[in-house]
Design a protein around this motif. Structure first.
Motif, PDB file in Angstrom:
ATOM      1  N   GLY A   5       0.820  -1.197   0.000  1.00 43.06           N
ATOM      2  CA  GLY A   5       0.000   0.000   0.000  1.00 43.06           C
ATOM      3  C   GLY A   5       0.857   1.252   0.000  1.00 43.06           C
ATOM      4  N   GLU A   6       1.914   1.259   0.786  1.00 40.89           N
ATOM      5  CA  GLU A   6       2.827   2.405   0.840  1.00 40.89           C
ATOM      6  C   GLU A   6       3.590   2.559  -0.473  1.00 40.89           C
ATOM      7  N   LYS A   7       4.018   1.440  -1.030  1.00 42.01           N
ATOM      8  CA  LYS A   7       4.749   1.487  -2.302  1.00 42.01           C
ATOM      9  C   LYS A   7       3.839   2.025  -3.403  1.00 42.01           C
ATOM     10  N   GLU A   8       2.605   1.538  -3.440  1.00 42.28           N
ATOM     11  CA  GLU A   8       1.656   2.002  -4.448  1.00 42.28           C
ATOM     12  C   GLU A   8       1.401   3.500  -4.281  1.00 42.28           C
ATOM     13  N   ARG A  10       3.467   5.749  -3.032  1.00 41.14           N
ATOM     14  CA  ARG A  10       4.663   6.471  -3.518  1.00 41.14           C
ATOM     15  C   ARG A  10       4.695   6.522  -5.038  1.00 41.14           C
ATOM     16  N   GLN A  11       4.313   5.418  -5.700  1.00 40.60           N
ATOM     17  CA  GLN A  11       4.307   5.384  -7.163  1.00 40.60           C
ATOM     18  C   GLN A  11       3.291   6.362  -7.738  1.00 40.60           C
ATOM     19  N   ILE A  12       2.133   6.456  -7.109  1.00 43.94           N
ATOM     20  CA  ILE A  12       1.109   7.398  -7.574  1.00 43.94           C
ATOM     21  C   ILE A  12       1.601   8.831  -7.389  1.00 43.94           C
ATOM     22  N   GLU A  13       2.198   9.120  -6.241  1.00 44.66           N
ATOM     23  CA  GLU A  13       2.731  10.463  -5.991  1.00 44.66           C
ATOM     24  C   GLU A  13       3.817  10.813  -7.003  1.00 44.66           C
ATOM     25  N   LYS A  14       4.681   9.852  -7.288  1.00 44.56           N
ATOM     26  CA  LYS A  14       5.755  10.067  -8.257  1.00 44.56           C
ATOM     27  C   LYS A  14       5.178  10.343  -9.642  1.00 44.56           C
ATOM     28  N   SER A  15       4.141   9.609 -10.001  1.00 47.64           N
ATOM     29  CA  SER A  15       3.497   9.788 -11.302  1.00 47.64           C
ATOM     30  C   SER A  15       2.908  11.187 -11.435  1.00 47.64           C
ATOM     31  N   ILE A  16       2.233  11.639 -10.392  1.00 51.71           N
ATOM     32  CA  ILE A  16       1.587  12.953 -10.434  1.00 51.71           C
ATOM     33  C   ILE A  16       2.624  14.073 -10.503  1.00 51.71           C
ATOM     34  N   LYS A  17       3.770  13.887  -9.871  1.00 59.14           N
ATOM     35  CA  LYS A  17       4.801  14.929  -9.836  1.00 59.14           C
ATOM     36  C   LYS A  17       5.663  14.960 -11.097  1.00 59.14           C
TER      37      LYS A  17
END
Length: 160
Positions: A5-8, A10-17
């Motif tokens: 859940g935490e990894k997912e 972080r990946q979503i945050e990275k994608s948005i940024k």
């Protein structure tokens, strides 16, 4: 499960940024060769994460920078290879290529453009998160979105 859940997240945050969200692709770095200075060029994933929409064109040009000029003759053959890849992905219903990568390779140390074009290749890599969705008989629209935007961005570089 909590780790995933935490990894997912972080990946979503990275994608948005990054350009992943808006373009469907981002640079994860590249290696090149500056013939004018006889030096290697290296850009890492952090460089790629910091690229904005406004810097994508210059980043794509950097892929074909010789130290003297941008070898725009390399772009049409690359676009053709990407279009062929797009045709293949369009036919792969049920498959999702989440977090996979494209590796674009050519021998930048060669002097002649025609020789470089002969070494140009596109490879799909990093399939750890590729899955099959049996109940979804459509192609990976997100992957196609990224390919379409990459093709368009390359075609824009070619016209500049």
């Amino acid at each position: 499960a909590e780790y995933m859940g935490e990894k997912e997240k972080r990946q979503i945050e990275k994608s948005i940024k990054t350009t992943s969200h808006s373009l469907g692709f981002r640079f994860c770095g590249f290696r090149g060769y500056d013939q004018a200075h006889e030096t290697a060029i290296f850009k890492d994933k952090y460089w790629g994460r910091n690229l904005t929409l406004g810097k994508i064109q210059s980043a794509l040009k950097a892929l074909f920078w010789t130290g003297y000029c941008v070898q725009s003759e390399m772009i049409p053959p690359l676009v053709e290879k990407l279009k062929k890849l797009r045709e293949c992905v369009q036919l792969l219903t049920h498959w999702r290529f989440w977090s996979s990568s494209l590796l674009i390779v050519y021998d930048g140390g060669l002097k002649e453009v025609d020789a470089k074009i002969k070494t140009l290749d596109v490879r799909m890599i990093d399939f750890a998160n590729t899955i099959v969705l049996p109940d979804n008989p459509s192609p990976d629209d997100e992957y196609l979105f990224g390919l379409d935007n990459l093709i368009y961005a390359l075609q824009c570089v070619c016209v500049c």
